[in-house]
Design a protein around this motif. Structure first.
Motif, short mmCIF file in Angstrom:
data_model
loop_
_atom_site.label_atom_id
_atom_site.label_comp_id
_atom_site.label_asym_id
_atom_site.label_seq_id
_atom_site.Cartn_x
_atom_site.Cartn_y
_atom_site.Cartn_z
N GLN A 159 15.68 -73.08 43.08
CA GLN A 159 15.16 -72.96 44.46
C GLN A 159 15.08 -71.50 44.92
N ALA A 162 11.65 -67.74 43.53
CA ALA A 162 10.65 -66.86 44.15
C ALA A 162 11.26 -65.50 44.51
N ASP A 163 12.52 -65.52 45.00
CA ASP A 163 13.17 -64.25 45.36
C ASP A 163 13.39 -63.38 44.13
N ALA A 198 3.69 -76.48 43.93
CA ALA A 198 4.47 -75.96 45.07
C ALA A 198 5.35 -74.79 44.63
N ALA A 199 6.00 -74.96 43.49
CA ALA A 199 6.91 -73.92 43.01
C ALA A 199 6.13 -72.65 42.65
N SER A 201 3.16 -71.70 43.84
CA SER A 201 2.66 -71.06 45.06
C SER A 201 3.76 -70.26 45.73
N ALA A 202 4.97 -70.82 45.75
CA ALA A 202 6.10 -70.13 46.41
C ALA A 202 6.40 -68.80 45.71
N ASP A 205 2.67 -66.39 46.26
CA ASP A 205 2.25 -65.95 47.59
C ASP A 205 2.92 -64.66 48.05
#
Ligand SMILES: Cc1cc2nc3c(=O)[nH]c(=O)nc-3n(C[C@H](O)[C@H](O)[C@H](O)COP(=O)(O)O)c2cc1C
Length: 358
Positions: A159, A162-163, A198-199, A201-202, A205
């Motif tokens: 989770q 993305a960071d 979804a993952a 795109s996160a 973006d």
């Protein structure tokens, strides 16, 4: 070619542990990198103007790159230029330096002209890679485009992926010519799930937002697994096109063992080399047919010869990369292949299947 001195050296090297030989080679190439010639003469095939191409606004002196994973920490950049590669992709690097999986984790499959690895992103971290790349640039030793390939650290939960990518992008984008989001290695648990819409795109973006704030954007690529079902791969390609991603790298190693004729090492790992050629090229062709010119393609997987490279170009690749073909073909591999590409006759490549010494 591989039947000459490298054929003999390779036979000897192949009796020793694969990762140890890789490390020894990197040490030698690192030392050579300090002194080797990087301003290649104009009559060098690697600088033949007919082979140069501009992709995403970047000029590549020739279309053959060293694939990600060989020089993860940007240790030997000048050496790759001196050997004739037209670009280099360093990494995969992660936000946190990490040792990778337990050994043994790199194997040769000589009967199949393949390798199997479960290295698990062993690397010194994105910051160290950026520092080294910057030092090579400051010393004026970087003469070809450099891509930086980013992955998720093993300690980072899915989770927070993305960071992790955003951090690594932040520290490497200024010193890279292009950046790759790698969501396709089979050796980091859960990584390939990040190919879901979804993952993905996160992850993408925030990187594109960063790009939008810059006067010069950094071309962004996504590297795909060959094991995606066709419809899932198409969904990823369409998402990337919609998000303004520049291109796809097709493909990473496969978890499939189909078609292997020789002994298969125990345990998990991704297969690279000749067994990957057919699927990775078919996937490239499929995606190119679907998205057309909305994305640029880099073809990788099983490139051993000029004929192989030509097949990737015919399938829609603007550039190609190799890892395993270089291991089997040796130092003369880049120029042999480029000579064959320059002279478009199927028999011109001295690295055809029949001439590679097992
Ligand atoms: C030992 C090894 C390590 C690799 N490490 C990486 C990596 O860190 N990141 C990545 O995106 N691909 C990695 N790859 C995949 C290659 O970049 C390439 O996509 C794949 O090997 C197919 O190309 P090939 O058939 O020319 O080897 C690795 C491949 C090998 C054999």
């Amino acid at each position: 070619m591989a039947g000459g001195w490298y054929g003999i050296a390779r036979k000897l090297a192949f009796t020793l542990d694969a990762e140890r030989i890789h490390r020894l080679s990197m040490t030698g190439l690192g030392a050579w990198s300090k002194v080797c010639r990087v301003d290649l003469p104009v009559d060098d095939i690697a600088r033949d103007p007919a082979l140069a191409r501009t992709v995403c606004g970047i000029t590549f002196p020739n279309p053959l790159g060293l694939a990600a994973g060989f020089d993860k920490d940007a240790e030997c950049l000048p050496a790759w230029t001196a050997l004739g590669f037209g670009f280099v992709e360093v990494g995969t690097v992660t936000r946190h330096p990490q040792p990778g999986n337990d050994r043994p984790r790199l194997f040769r499959l000589p009967d199949d002209f393949a390798l199997m690895n479960r290295l698990g992103f062993n690397n010194h971290g994105a910051e160290a890679c950026a520092r080294r790349l910057e030092a090579w640039r400051r010393a004026d030793r970087v003469k070809v485009p450099i891509g930086v390939n980013l992955g998720k650290s093993k300690v980072t939960p899915a989770q927070d992926a993305a960071d992790d990518y955003a951090f690594s992008f932040g520290v490497t984008a200024d010193v890279a010519d292009y950046v790759v989001v790698n969501v396709s290695s089979p050796n980091t648990p859960g990584l390939r799930d990040l190919q879901q819409s979804a993952a993905l795109s996160a992850i993408l973006d925030p990187l594109q937002n960063w790009n939008a704030r810059r006067s010069v954007r950094r071309p962004l690529f996504v590297k795909l697994a060959p094991d995606l079902a066709d419809e899932d791969a198409i969904a990823v390609a369409r998402l990337c096109a919609a998000r303004g991603i520049d291109g796809l790298i097709v493909s990473n190693t496969t978890i499939s063992r189909a078609g292997l004729v020789g002994p298969i090492p125990d345990g998990s790992g991704g297969i690279s080399g000749r067994p990957l050629m057919e699927r990775s090229t078919a996937l490239l062709s499929l995606l190119k047919a679907d998205v057309g010119d909305a994305l640029v393609f880099i073809g990788v997987g099983g490139v051993f010869s000029a004929d192989d490279a030509r097949q990737k170009f015919a399938a829609g690749a603007s550039l190609v990369q190799a890892y395993t073909g270089f291991v089997y073909g040796g130092p003369a591999f880049p120029r042999e292949l480029l000579r064959g590409v320059r002279t478009p006759q199927p028999s011109s490549s001295s690295l055809s299947s029949s001439s590679v010494v097992a």
